[in-house]
Structure formats: C-alpha cells, structure tokens
Design a protein around this motif. Structure first.
Motif, PDB file in Angstrom:
ATOM      1  N   ASP A   9     -20.958  89.978  23.209  1.00 33.52           N
ATOM      2  CA  ASP A   9     -21.849  88.896  22.819  1.00 33.52           C
ATOM      3  C   ASP A   9     -22.298  88.144  24.064  1.00 33.52           C
ATOM      4  O   ASP A   9     -21.623  88.172  25.099  1.00 33.52           O
ATOM      5  CB  ASP A   9     -21.136  87.932  21.862  1.00 33.52           C
ATOM      6  CG  ASP A   9     -20.887  88.552  20.501  1.00 33.52           C
ATOM      7  OD1 ASP A   9     -21.769  89.300  20.028  1.00 33.52           O
ATOM      8  OD2 ASP A   9     -19.812  88.293  19.915  1.00 33.52           O
ATOM      9  N   PRO A  10     -23.427  87.422  23.998  1.00 34.65           N
ATOM     10  CA  PRO A  10     -23.942  86.735  25.181  1.00 34.65           C
ATOM     11  C   PRO A  10     -23.002  85.705  25.782  1.00 34.65           C
ATOM     12  O   PRO A  10     -23.060  85.441  26.984  1.00 34.65           O
ATOM     13  CB  PRO A  10     -25.221  86.064  24.662  1.00 34.65           C
ATOM     14  CG  PRO A  10     -25.631  86.874  23.480  1.00 34.65           C
ATOM     15  CD  PRO A  10     -24.347  87.330  22.855  1.00 34.65           C
ATOM     16  N   ASP A  11     -22.135  85.112  24.951  1.00 35.65           N
ATOM     17  CA  ASP A  11     -21.247  84.066  25.458  1.00 35.65           C
ATOM     18  C   ASP A  11     -19.884  84.612  25.895  1.00 35.65           C
ATOM     19  O   ASP A  11     -18.961  83.843  26.165  1.00 35.65           O
ATOM     20  CB  ASP A  11     -21.056  82.976  24.405  1.00 35.65           C
ATOM     21  CG  ASP A  11     -20.483  83.506  23.093  1.00 35.65           C
ATOM     22  OD1 ASP A  11     -20.348  84.743  22.955  1.00 35.65           O
ATOM     23  OD2 ASP A  11     -20.184  82.679  22.203  1.00 35.65           O
ATOM     24  N   ILE A  25     -25.041  94.082  26.101  1.00 34.42           N
ATOM     25  CA  ILE A  25     -24.927  92.694  25.648  1.00 34.42           C
ATOM     26  C   ILE A  25     -25.932  92.512  24.516  1.00 34.42           C
ATOM     27  O   ILE A  25     -27.138  92.686  24.713  1.00 34.42           O
ATOM     28  CB  ILE A  25     -25.194  91.683  26.778  1.00 34.42           C
ATOM     29  CG1 ILE A  25     -24.203  91.890  27.922  1.00 34.42           C
ATOM     30  CG2 ILE A  25     -25.084  90.257  26.242  1.00 34.42           C
ATOM     31  CD1 ILE A  25     -24.389  90.922  29.085  1.00 34.42           C
ATOM     32  N   LEU A  39     -29.467  89.222  23.738  1.00 36.46           N
ATOM     33  CA  LEU A  39     -29.685  88.376  24.908  1.00 36.46           C
ATOM     34  C   LEU A  39     -31.132  87.906  25.026  1.00 36.46           C
ATOM     35  O   LEU A  39     -31.413  86.892  25.656  1.00 36.46           O
ATOM     36  CB  LEU A  39     -29.277  89.131  26.180  1.00 36.46           C
ATOM     37  CG  LEU A  39     -28.908  88.290  27.398  1.00 36.46           C
ATOM     38  CD1 LEU A  39     -27.755  87.337  27.082  1.00 36.46           C
ATOM     39  CD2 LEU A  39     -28.549  89.167  28.586  1.00 36.46           C
ATOM     40  N   HIS A  60     -33.409  86.294  34.193  1.00 36.55           N
ATOM     41  CA  HIS A  60     -32.405  85.870  33.208  1.00 36.55           C
ATOM     42  C   HIS A  60     -31.093  85.517  33.911  1.00 36.55           C
ATOM     43  O   HIS A  60     -30.548  86.300  34.695  1.00 36.55           O
ATOM     44  CB  HIS A  60     -32.161  86.964  32.172  1.00 36.55           C
ATOM     45  CG  HIS A  60     -31.431  86.469  30.971  1.00 36.55           C
ATOM     46  ND1 HIS A  60     -30.084  86.195  30.975  1.00 36.55           N
ATOM     47  CD2 HIS A  60     -31.879  86.152  29.725  1.00 36.55           C
ATOM     48  CE1 HIS A  60     -29.715  85.763  29.788  1.00 36.55           C
ATOM     49  NE2 HIS A  60     -30.791  85.727  29.004  1.00 36.55           N
ATOM     50  N   ILE A 107     -27.870  85.186  33.092  1.00 38.56           N
ATOM     51  CA  ILE A 107     -26.674  86.012  32.937  1.00 38.56           C
ATOM     52  C   ILE A 107     -26.830  87.333  33.683  1.00 38.56           C
ATOM     53  O   ILE A 107     -25.923  87.779  34.399  1.00 38.56           O
ATOM     54  CB  ILE A 107     -26.374  86.253  31.449  1.00 38.56           C
ATOM     55  CG1 ILE A 107     -25.902  84.955  30.787  1.00 38.56           C
ATOM     56  CG2 ILE A 107     -25.327  87.363  31.268  1.00 38.56           C
ATOM     57  CD1 ILE A 107     -25.662  85.063  29.299  1.00 38.56           C
ATOM     58  N   SER A 118     -31.304  93.213  22.454  1.00 39.85           N
ATOM     59  CA  SER A 118     -30.101  93.506  23.219  1.00 39.85           C
ATOM     60  C   SER A 118     -30.485  94.158  24.540  1.00 39.85           C
ATOM     61  O   SER A 118     -31.623  94.579  24.745  1.00 39.85           O
ATOM     62  CB  SER A 118     -29.171  94.425  22.426  1.00 39.85           C
ATOM     63  OG  SER A 118     -28.773  93.808  21.219  1.00 39.85           O
TER      64      SER A 118
END
Length: 286
Positions: A8-10, A28, A31, A82, A84, A183
C-alpha cells in the motif's frame, strides 16, 4: 509459482526497498489517484493515437511507444516528480552516484493481438559495459488501465538480478505484474522482464518512467525531447532531473556559442534556462 510483493502507498519504505533489492521488482497499489489518472489519460490520448506501431518484434509490431511526456503532458510531470517514487529511486541509485537523472518517459500501449516481448534486462541499453556490481537504473511502469494476465501485464522474473548470466527462467519462476489502474510496478534495470501477450479485446496502457545514474547517457535524449524553450518554465527540480544541471564537478557544462568573453565559456546547464544553479555548481559560470 513466483509472485510479486504488493504494498500500500503508506507502507514503510524501508520494507519496500528491502523487497525491491531482493526481488528486483515490487508493486505499490493505488499510487496514482483517479483524478490524476483522468488528466494523464486526457492529455496523452491525442499523442498515443498519432503514434505508429513498432517496426520489429522487440518493440512490438502491435505496440505503440509515445515519448517526450514531460514536454507534452503537465500531468505526467507529477508522475515523474512523485515523492515516494523519487525517494526510493534516490535511495536505490545514490550508492553509485551523487545524483540521478531522468532516463526516459514513454507510454507503452499494447494492443490486442500483440505477442509476448522477449525477456530482457533494461541495463543492456548500455551494451553490457556497466559492471555487474553497479545498478544503473530504477524503473516505473504506471498502470493507466488495469494490468491483467489476459491483456499483457508486464512479465517479471523475481530474484533474477542475483542470478548467473546464463541462467534462464522456468515458467514457475515467471510472473506477471497484475495490478489495478493507478498502481505502479517498480523494477530495477537488472531484473529480467518483458511485455506480456495481449489476448484481450482492449489496449493495455502503461506509462514507463525511468531514472538512471547521472553519469550515464540516457535512453531518451531529454535535451531534444524537452528543449530549453520548454524546460525553462518547469519546476527547478524537474529541470535538474532532465539533465539541466551538472552531473558532477565539470560533468555537463557548456559554452555559449555566441558569447565572446570568459564568463560565457564555462557555464552550468541552468544558465541555458535563464537561471543560476541552486547548489555547488555555482562555481561554474560565475
């Protein structure tokens, strides 16, 4: 059967990076939000529609590849930058360089009837001359449509970056990057992978954005795909990813071909965009 780890993104990025180092690829989910997906699709549709299909079996005779995304799509600039993805890219690549750069931007649209792409490693773009102990690139494949087993989801061989060169994957060692639209598949330049066969009745559309070490030649020539007259209006961080900054001390300067004094003879690339450098590169072009 091999599988890709999906986060998951977090999720904790240390764990994501650990899995990435081990397998050479991770997913991921979610996102890219729906609103951004819609803007990306709308901005890219005219360009993708106008792109001819590939001319050989490797790029795909029923596959289109559309580049220059930074210049053509403001929404794609958000994907390039982005937070992340850039964090992970920096952490993966900066053990081999003091900066990273944008390697390429490309929409890969696999249409119905396209067969599988030959499995390969992207690091071979440099002809096999980058030593095995150096990871040259960090890649992303953003799903603009759902990626399924039937429509050509990217095939990946987890763990293959650590294999001997002569080893070939068995069917049980291969998998596909099945993921929902929005994703992103993250994969290294050393992992064995390739486009999948599209046995469906719909296109499989992915956005391939990749980063590499600042001292390597990039696959997409960003100075032509996004020339100074366009790049000058972009965010400074994006300008620098495009290569409009020094790759290292004395790596990437230019001389003004129209200048007639010493101050225009050794310049950092930022000056071509109408600004001075933000960091140590200020020692050039003072």
């Amino acid at each position: 059967m091999a599988e890709l780890v999906t986060f998951d993104p977090d999720h904790d990025l240390d764990e994501v990076l650990t899995a990435f180092h081990r397998d050479g690829a991770v997913i991921i989910r979610g996102l890219m939000g729906v609103e951004l997906q819609e803007r990306v699709a709308q901005e890219l549709e005219p360009w993708v529609s106008a792109t001819p299909a590939g001319r050989d079996d490797f790029v795909g005779r029923l596959t289109t590849r559309t580049g220059a995304l930074v210049a053509r799509s403001p929404a794609c600039r958000e994907l390039v930058m982005h937070e992340i993805v850039l964090d992970l890219a920096h952490r993966f690549l900066l053990q081999f360089s003091n900066k990273i750069q944008l390697h390429l931007t490309q929409v890969i649209n696999i249409t119905p009837g396209q067969g599988t792409q030959p499995l390969h490693q992207d690091r071979l773009a440099w002809g096999g001359y980058v030593p095995d102990g150096i990871e040259p690139q960090f890649n992303t494949m953003w799903a603009l449509t759902d990626f399924t087993n039937e429509n050509g989801a990217t095939r990946v061989v987890p763990g293959s970056p650590h294999w001997d060169k002569d080893r070939r994957a068995t069917d049980d060692e291969k998998t596909q990057a099945v993921m929902d639209a929005g994703s992103v598949l993250l994969y290294s330049g050393s992992v064995t992978h390739g486009g999948g066969e599209n046995r469906s009745s719909h296109d499989r559309t992915g956005i391939n954005i990749t980063y590499c070490l600042s001292w390597l030649r990039t696959e997409e020539n960003n100075y032509l795909s996004c020339p100074p007259d366009i790049a000058k209006d972009l965010d400074p961080g994006l300008q620098e990813l495009l290569g409009y900054t020094m790759g290292n001390y004395a790596l990437g300067y230019y001389s003004d071909p129209h200048g007639m004094n010493a101050k225009t003879d050794v310049l950092a690339p930022e000056y071509a965009l109408g600004r001075s450098p933000r960091g140590d590169e200020k020692l050039l072009g003072n």
